[in-house]
Write a protein that holds these residues in place. Sequence first.
Motif, PDB file in Angstrom:
ATOM      1  N   VAL A   2       0.846  -1.192   0.000  1.00  0.00           N
ATOM      2  CA  VAL A   2       0.000   0.000   0.000  1.00  0.00           C
ATOM      3  C   VAL A   2       0.879   1.239   0.000  1.00  0.00           C
ATOM      4  N   VAL A   3       0.372   2.281  -0.625  1.00  0.00           N
ATOM      5  CA  VAL A   3       0.988   3.602  -0.599  1.00  0.00           C
ATOM      6  C   VAL A   3      -0.054   4.509   0.050  1.00  0.00           C
ATOM      7  N   ASP A   4       0.129   4.804   1.332  1.00  0.00           N
ATOM      8  CA  ASP A   4      -0.922   5.442   2.122  1.00  0.00           C
ATOM      9  C   ASP A   4      -0.521   6.859   2.509  1.00  0.00           C
ATOM     10  N   SER A   5      -1.063   7.841   1.798  1.00  0.00           N
ATOM     11  CA  SER A   5      -0.754   9.249   2.058  1.00  0.00           C
ATOM     12  C   SER A   5      -1.645   9.853   3.140  1.00  0.00           C
ATOM     13  N   TRP A   6      -2.650   9.137   3.601  1.00  0.00           N
ATOM     14  CA  TRP A   6      -3.563   9.631   4.643  1.00  0.00           C
ATOM     15  C   TRP A   6      -2.823   9.900   5.954  1.00  0.00           C
ATOM     16  N   PHE A   7      -1.702   9.196   6.156  1.00  0.00           N
ATOM     17  CA  PHE A   7      -0.951   9.306   7.409  1.00  0.00           C
ATOM     18  C   PHE A   7      -0.072  10.549   7.485  1.00  0.00           C
ATOM     19  N   VAL A   8       0.129  11.276   6.380  1.00  0.00           N
ATOM     20  CA  VAL A   8       1.160  12.319   6.363  1.00  0.00           C
ATOM     21  C   VAL A   8       0.597  13.634   5.835  1.00  0.00           C
ATOM     22  N   LEU A   9       1.373  14.700   6.032  1.00  0.00           N
ATOM     23  CA  LEU A   9       1.025  16.014   5.509  1.00  0.00           C
ATOM     24  C   LEU A   9       1.208  16.055   3.993  1.00  0.00           C
ATOM     25  N   PRO A  10       0.471  16.937   3.298  1.00  0.00           N
ATOM     26  CA  PRO A  10       0.707  17.100   1.860  1.00  0.00           C
ATOM     27  C   PRO A  10       2.163  17.503   1.599  1.00  0.00           C
ATOM     28  N   GLY A  11       2.814  16.800   0.702  1.00  0.00           N
ATOM     29  CA  GLY A  11       4.212  17.076   0.384  1.00  0.00           C
ATOM     30  C   GLY A  11       5.174  16.115   1.037  1.00  0.00           C
ATOM     31  N   ALA A  12       4.726  15.394   2.055  1.00  0.00           N
ATOM     32  CA  ALA A  12       5.580  14.389   2.689  1.00  0.00           C
ATOM     33  C   ALA A  12       5.442  13.059   1.964  1.00  0.00           C
ATOM     34  N   ALA A  13       6.491  12.244   2.042  1.00  0.00           N
ATOM     35  CA  ALA A  13       6.437  10.921   1.413  1.00  0.00           C
ATOM     36  C   ALA A  13       5.389  10.063   2.115  1.00  0.00           C
ATOM     37  N   PRO A  14       4.493   9.425   1.371  1.00  0.00           N
ATOM     38  CA  PRO A  14       3.487   8.565   2.000  1.00  0.00           C
ATOM     39  C   PRO A  14       4.123   7.323   2.616  1.00  0.00           C
ATOM     40  N   VAL A  15       3.354   6.681   3.466  1.00  0.00           N
ATOM     41  CA  VAL A  15       3.793   5.443   4.104  1.00  0.00           C
ATOM     42  C   VAL A  15       3.620   4.296   3.116  1.00  0.00           C
ATOM     43  N   VAL A  16       4.660   3.483   2.956  1.00  0.00           N
ATOM     44  CA  VAL A  16       4.606   2.297   2.089  1.00  0.00           C
ATOM     45  C   VAL A  16       4.779   1.074   2.964  1.00  0.00           C
ATOM     46  N   LEU A  17       3.808   0.165   2.912  1.00  0.00           N
ATOM     47  CA  LEU A  17       3.817  -1.027   3.745  1.00  0.00           C
ATOM     48  C   LEU A  17       3.396  -2.239   2.935  1.00  0.00           C
ATOM     49  N   PRO A  18       3.885  -3.434   3.298  1.00  0.00           N
ATOM     50  CA  PRO A  18       3.315  -4.638   2.695  1.00  0.00           C
ATOM     51  C   PRO A  18       1.805  -4.672   2.950  1.00  0.00           C
ATOM     52  N   LEU A  19       1.051  -5.032   1.936  1.00  0.00           N
ATOM     53  CA  LEU A  19      -0.400  -5.040   2.057  1.00  0.00           C
ATOM     54  C   LEU A  19      -0.855  -5.891   3.240  1.00  0.00           C
ATOM     55  N   ALA A  20      -0.220  -7.047   3.428  1.00  0.00           N
ATOM     56  CA  ALA A  20      -0.632  -7.942   4.512  1.00  0.00           C
ATOM     57  C   ALA A  20      -0.470  -7.262   5.870  1.00  0.00           C
ATOM     58  N   ASN A  21       0.608  -6.515   6.053  1.00  0.00           N
ATOM     59  CA  ASN A  21       0.829  -5.815   7.328  1.00  0.00           C
ATOM     60  C   ASN A  21      -0.205  -4.713   7.526  1.00  0.00           C
ATOM     61  N   TRP A  22      -0.465  -3.975   6.448  1.00  0.00           N
ATOM     62  CA  TRP A  22      -1.433  -2.877   6.511  1.00  0.00           C
ATOM     63  C   TRP A  22      -2.827  -3.401   6.840  1.00  0.00           C
ATOM     64  N   LEU A  23      -3.194  -4.538   6.257  1.00  0.00           N
ATOM     65  CA  LEU A  23      -4.509  -5.118   6.535  1.00  0.00           C
ATOM     66  C   LEU A  23      -4.661  -5.498   8.002  1.00  0.00           C
ATOM     67  N   LYS A  24      -3.543  -5.756   8.684  1.00  0.00           N
ATOM     68  CA  LYS A  24      -3.578  -6.092  10.106  1.00  0.00           C
ATOM     69  C   LYS A  24      -3.593  -4.847  10.997  1.00  0.00           C
ATOM     70  N   GLY A  25      -3.574  -3.663  10.378  1.00  0.00           N
ATOM     71  CA  GLY A  25      -3.638  -2.426  11.148  1.00  0.00           C
ATOM     72  C   GLY A  25      -2.330  -1.705  11.316  1.00  0.00           C
ATOM     73  N   GLU A  26      -1.254  -2.167  10.656  1.00  0.00           N
ATOM     74  CA  GLU A  26       0.038  -1.503  10.814  1.00  0.00           C
ATOM     75  C   GLU A  26       0.006  -0.134  10.161  1.00  0.00           C
ATOM     76  N   GLY A  27       0.746   0.787  10.752  1.00  0.00           N
ATOM     77  CA  GLY A  27       0.823   2.150  10.256  1.00  0.00           C
ATOM     78  C   GLY A  27       0.947   3.107  11.414  1.00  0.00           C
ATOM     79  N   PRO A  28       1.276   4.379  11.129  1.00  0.00           N
ATOM     80  CA  PRO A  28       1.395   5.367  12.209  1.00  0.00           C
ATOM     81  C   PRO A  28       0.092   5.498  12.997  1.00  0.00           C
ATOM     82  N   ASP A  29       0.231   5.935  14.238  1.00  0.00           N
ATOM     83  CA  ASP A  29      -0.933   6.113  15.108  1.00  0.00           C
ATOM     84  C   ASP A  29      -1.557   7.471  14.826  1.00  0.00           C
ATOM     85  N   VAL A  30      -2.531   7.482  13.916  1.00  0.00           N
ATOM     86  CA  VAL A  30      -3.187   8.728  13.491  1.00  0.00           C
ATOM     87  C   VAL A  30      -4.692   8.531  13.634  1.00  0.00           C
ATOM     88  N   ASP A  31      -5.380   9.554  14.165  1.00  0.00           N
ATOM     89  CA  ASP A  31      -6.845   9.481  14.322  1.00  0.00           C
ATOM     90  C   ASP A  31      -7.550   9.978  13.072  1.00  0.00           C
TER      91      ASP A  31
END
Length: 216
Positions: A187-216
């Motif tokens: 996954v290439v997930d830009s929801w976790f970061v500010l506009p202009g910052a590099a998005p978070v890239v994670l294996p899809l399997a890890n992302w599906l388990k909830g991995e990623g920065p702690d953002v509300d």
Amino acid sequence: MSVCYNWSCSAEAWVSFPDPLLAGVAGLLKGTGSAAEERERIAQAVGQLYGEAARQSPISDDRPGNTADAESPGRMDCIDHATTTTRLLRLLEARGWLRWHRVLEPALRAPYIVNQHFAAVLEEQAGPSDDALAAERALAAPVPAPAVPDYIPVLLAQCDCQAVLADLPAPPAPPRPVERHPGARYVVDSWFVLPGAAPVVLPLANWLKGEGPDVD
């Protein structure tokens, strides 16, 4: 291309990327030696394109997650981000700048119906062969022949001494095979970061388990 905002793509704004920026992105993605390296550079490229889009549209007000910008006219939820990031990735793909990945439809993780989350997805491809990569490296950075000390030919002419041969420089090591995982998805997930910052890239399997920065 257009970018989505105001949640669930309820609003869109057209943005235009200047030629110098696109040329820089093309150079960033050129000559990557592995899929892992390309993913890192894709994240940088997407961040740069988002930064330009933010200069031309209300998404400059977007903040990571959904709560910090809940009243902003340029707020983006995960649907806005997944849609816009997929469009940016397809722009890179359409221009032939991706050699190790192809762009898929966004993925959904939904541990609970009220907590659904979307993100853009890349699938790793086989990429060029190791021989092709080795040829590219040789053309990009030719390896000079090892320098032979002046005294070596003289000593070899005088004797058949194996000890002399130990002073000869070792030939360059052959390139190591590139690690490949064709079919692996990220996954290439830009929801976790500010506009202009590099998005978070994670294996899809890890992302599906909830991995990623702690953002509300």
